[in-house]
Design a protein around this motif. Structure first.
Motif, mmCIF file in Angstrom:
data_model
loop_
_atom_site.group_PDB
_atom_site.id
_atom_site.type_symbol
_atom_site.label_atom_id
_atom_site.label_comp_id
_atom_site.label_asym_id
_atom_site.label_seq_id
_atom_site.Cartn_x
_atom_site.Cartn_y
_atom_site.Cartn_z
ATOM 1 N N PHE A 25 -0.297 5.163 -4.872
ATOM 2 C CA PHE A 25 -1.142 4.001 -4.613
ATOM 3 C C PHE A 25 -2.643 4.217 -4.858
ATOM 4 C CE2 PHE A 25 -3.742 2.680 -0.924
ATOM 5 C CZ PHE A 25 -4.011 1.382 -1.331
ATOM 6 N N ARG A 67 -5.159 -0.282 5.922
ATOM 7 C CA ARG A 67 -4.118 -1.217 6.352
ATOM 8 C C ARG A 67 -4.580 -1.997 7.583
ATOM 9 N NH1 ARG A 67 0.890 1.438 7.814
ATOM 10 N NH2 ARG A 67 1.977 -0.531 7.474
ATOM 11 N N PHE A 124 0.796 -1.229 0.000
ATOM 12 C CA PHE A 124 0.000 0.000 0.000
ATOM 13 C C PHE A 124 0.829 1.281 0.000
ATOM 14 C CE2 PHE A 124 -3.315 -2.616 0.100
ATOM 15 C CZ PHE A 124 -4.243 -2.611 1.122
ATOM 16 N N MET A 125 1.822 1.295 0.861
ATOM 17 C CA MET A 125 2.497 2.561 1.085
ATOM 18 C C MET A 125 3.698 2.769 0.181
ATOM 19 S SD MET A 125 0.590 3.521 3.424
ATOM 20 C CE MET A 125 1.477 4.952 4.009
ATOM 21 N N GLU A 133 3.466 -6.202 2.632
ATOM 22 C CA GLU A 133 4.452 -5.279 3.195
ATOM 23 C C GLU A 133 5.627 -5.980 3.848
ATOM 24 O OE1 GLU A 133 2.309 -2.670 5.794
ATOM 25 O OE2 GLU A 133 1.835 -1.276 4.177
ATOM 26 N N VAL A 182 -5.584 5.265 3.689
ATOM 27 C CA VAL A 182 -4.667 4.139 3.609
ATOM 28 C C VAL A 182 -4.426 3.498 4.969
ATOM 29 C CG1 VAL A 182 -2.360 3.381 2.992
ATOM 30 C CG2 VAL A 182 -3.513 5.045 1.568
ATOM 31 N N GLU A 236 -7.156 -4.504 6.427
ATOM 32 C CA GLU A 236 -6.581 -5.584 5.637
ATOM 33 C C GLU A 236 -5.792 -6.538 6.524
ATOM 34 O OE1 GLU A 236 -4.131 -7.801 2.842
ATOM 35 O OE2 GLU A 236 -3.514 -6.692 4.620
ATOM 36 N N ASN A 268 -2.402 -6.617 0.946
ATOM 37 C CA ASN A 268 -1.342 -5.661 1.223
ATOM 38 C C ASN A 268 -0.065 -6.418 1.546
ATOM 39 O OD1 ASN A 268 0.163 -3.444 1.921
ATOM 40 N ND2 ASN A 268 -0.694 -3.302 3.987
#
Lengths: 336, 336
Positions: free
Chosen positions: A80, B85, A74-75, A104, B81, B88, A102
DNA sequence: GTGCGACATGTAACCGTTTACAATTTTAAC
DNA sequence: GTTAAAATTGTAAACGGTTACATGTCGCAC
């Protein structure tokens, strides 16, 4: 109308309408295959029972799931949301569900790849920003499910991407045209997942510089930073140099770092482009406010294209890997 | 190992292992219900055939879908976001798929509500930021599917939200403590979808002011703007007033507008808090860089809580509407 | 050796659709 | 009025799992 404990099924409808389930199903899926009068009658019954076909059963029977998996960190890019909006708009218009993941961490990445092929859950996949390893790419390419890469690419797979090398060239041309001769480069690491695009932008940048008889002289003229904060702290060492060795323009591979740079300059009472010209990448909202010259990527459109490409591959069209490159655009503002 | 044209099913496994499908199913779902030796044998076969249970079939049989629908207007809050997050992370940990819908227009909103109940596609729903009308809320509450509201609330439905009124109070207390007596308020419209939170923050703000014998004097002391750009243009009219009538502090209901304000001040050579104190809302990244005092919302945590609440309701626990309020935190920096 | 409960496994119905194929009815040409 | 083709409808078998219930096996106390 009392609330039903259990929703009505196609059988309920068939019975109530005095026809077979096949006919009800046809009314739903191939209306022209059933006599006008029957169709109307069945539709009335459907309506009165408030019947909605069970999607799960339908999916099981037809072998598709009407859903698409989208994986992205996402980041990782500020862009995004815009990409996601393009993706979402296009899949929803085509009646596909969008399942977000997501990614990460490496752990999550592995579990994603692991589960991706579980149980035929998706009709297709978009993987954004995360460049797959060769093994992963091979695995994806051999899978039964169409895959489209977004904002990254791999020879084995279809992709929608921007030409980062060209982006670097655009930046270099522009700065040279503006009369700059001592240039610097500022990359961002994209959180360690993907180092490719910054490197490619650098290569296009250097290519044009070389053609013009210029160079990024030494290791001192480029940096890779992880955050906007880091970008700021770079400023003093740069500006402390003697004027003759000081770069007059800097190319940042992200608007975020470019903006941080501008911000830092403001604090020091410096102004772009006179004290230092700055060009960014992405054309985020902030770029407009701060009058930052930048390389605009078609973010929303890239999401749209990714889904369109995916749908076409899912439709069984051209199934061989197809790499799409979207055009970039130089947006000239006051910072150069 | 040749690539199979068609993936193996539970029947293939059963046949290859010389047991019945029921046994294979038990190995998968209730391992302790089958003899150790059988289990091992079946597991070996499963592995060798690379068998993965078809999720769709499983869902049809069990009556759940293992997926959650999340609806939000992506851009409505900059905090998008972070909330996502949290959502998610929590749903993926619990093995639920997250299906995203971007609701940016009334048309889309209607079609979303329309399709939400189609075909039992979801086990639960999180609706973020979009406050449902009373009708919509009633419809949702009567549906068979658990619903949790996030970043908004409604008496008929469960929700996870922050206490916006309290946020307004916090801001007012802080500014008063800092010695300010002439205050102003700057709301954002949230794109017309939801006007509630800005209004609530205002009401908490005014409440404390009144208790302190202060007031937002006239219509001149508060504004609602739609964009950061608009926030900037407000600056001159404010600052042009005679010193005695000029507000000395301003409460912006969004960090975005607060930052725009700071930015505009910088251009005019003004400094916070001396020329004008500014307090924001959200604690976005930019707030830290710009040393903006702000009211922090637990964004990530709110996403986590929403899913946890949803899961608990899906689990058949307390099914009556449950409103959760998450705490806010005043983050004091240099702008006040 | 008998009886009985605990455990392990198999049989087959079911979840709610779609669809190939068969059966029936309609249409239209002669 | 026949008749063949076209249109409409019904029957029943998938799709790939789960699970209630039936059946079979085993150990053990008597």
């Amino acid at each position: 109308m009392p609330k039903r404990a259990t929703p009505s099924t196609i059988h309920d409808v068939a019975k109530a309408a005095g026809v077979s389930v096949a006919t009800v199903s046809r009314v739903l899926n191939r209306p022209h295959r059933v006599r006008e009068s029957t169709r109307r009658h069945v539709q009335a019954v459907i309506h009165s029972l408030n019947y909605r076909p069970n999607e799960t059963a339908r999916n099981l029977s037809t072998g598709r799931t009407l859903s698409i998996s989208v994986a992205m960190p996402f980041m990782a890019r500020d862009s995004f949301v815009e990409r996601l909006r393009g993706i979402e708009a296009t899949s929803s218009v085509n009646a596909y569900d969008l399942v977000m993941s997501n990614i990460e961490s490496v752990v999550r990445r592995n579990s994603y790849y692991e589960s991706l092929f579980d149980g035929r859950r998706f009709d297709g996949v978009v993987i954004a920003t995360l460049r797959p390893s060769d093994e992963e790419a091979a695995q994806l390419a051999n899978g039964a499910m169409p895959v489209v890469l977004l904002d990254t690419s791999h020879p084995l797979l279809s992709s929608v991407d921007c030409d980062d090398v060209e982006g670097g060239r655009l930046a270099a041309h522009h700065l040279i045209e503006r009369g700059h001769r001592r240039l610097a480069f500022l990359g961002d690491t994209e959180f360690g997942f993907n180092f490719v695009s910054a490197r490619e932008r650098l290569s296009g940048f250097v290519e044009v510089l070389n053609d013009a008889g210029l160079a990024l002289g030494s290791r001192d003229e480029w940096w890779i930073v992880h955050s906007s904060h880091a970008a700021r702290t770079l400023l003093s060492p740069i500006l402390d140099r003697p004027a003759a060795e000081r770069p007059t323009a800097i190319f940042a591979t992200s608007d975020l770092t470019a903006l941080a740079l501008l911000d830092g300059m403001e604090r020091l009472g410096l102004k772009a482009p006179d004290d230092l010209a700055v060009i960014g990448y992405d054309d985020l909202h902030g770029a407009r406010w701060k009058a930052l010259t930048t390389i605009r990527q078609p973010l929303f459109q890239s999401g749209v294209s990714a889904i369109e490409l995916l749908l076409s591959q899912m439709g069984g069209g051209n199934t061989s890997p197809q790499q799409t490159l979207l055009p970039l655009e130089l947006i000239i503002r006051e910072s150069t």
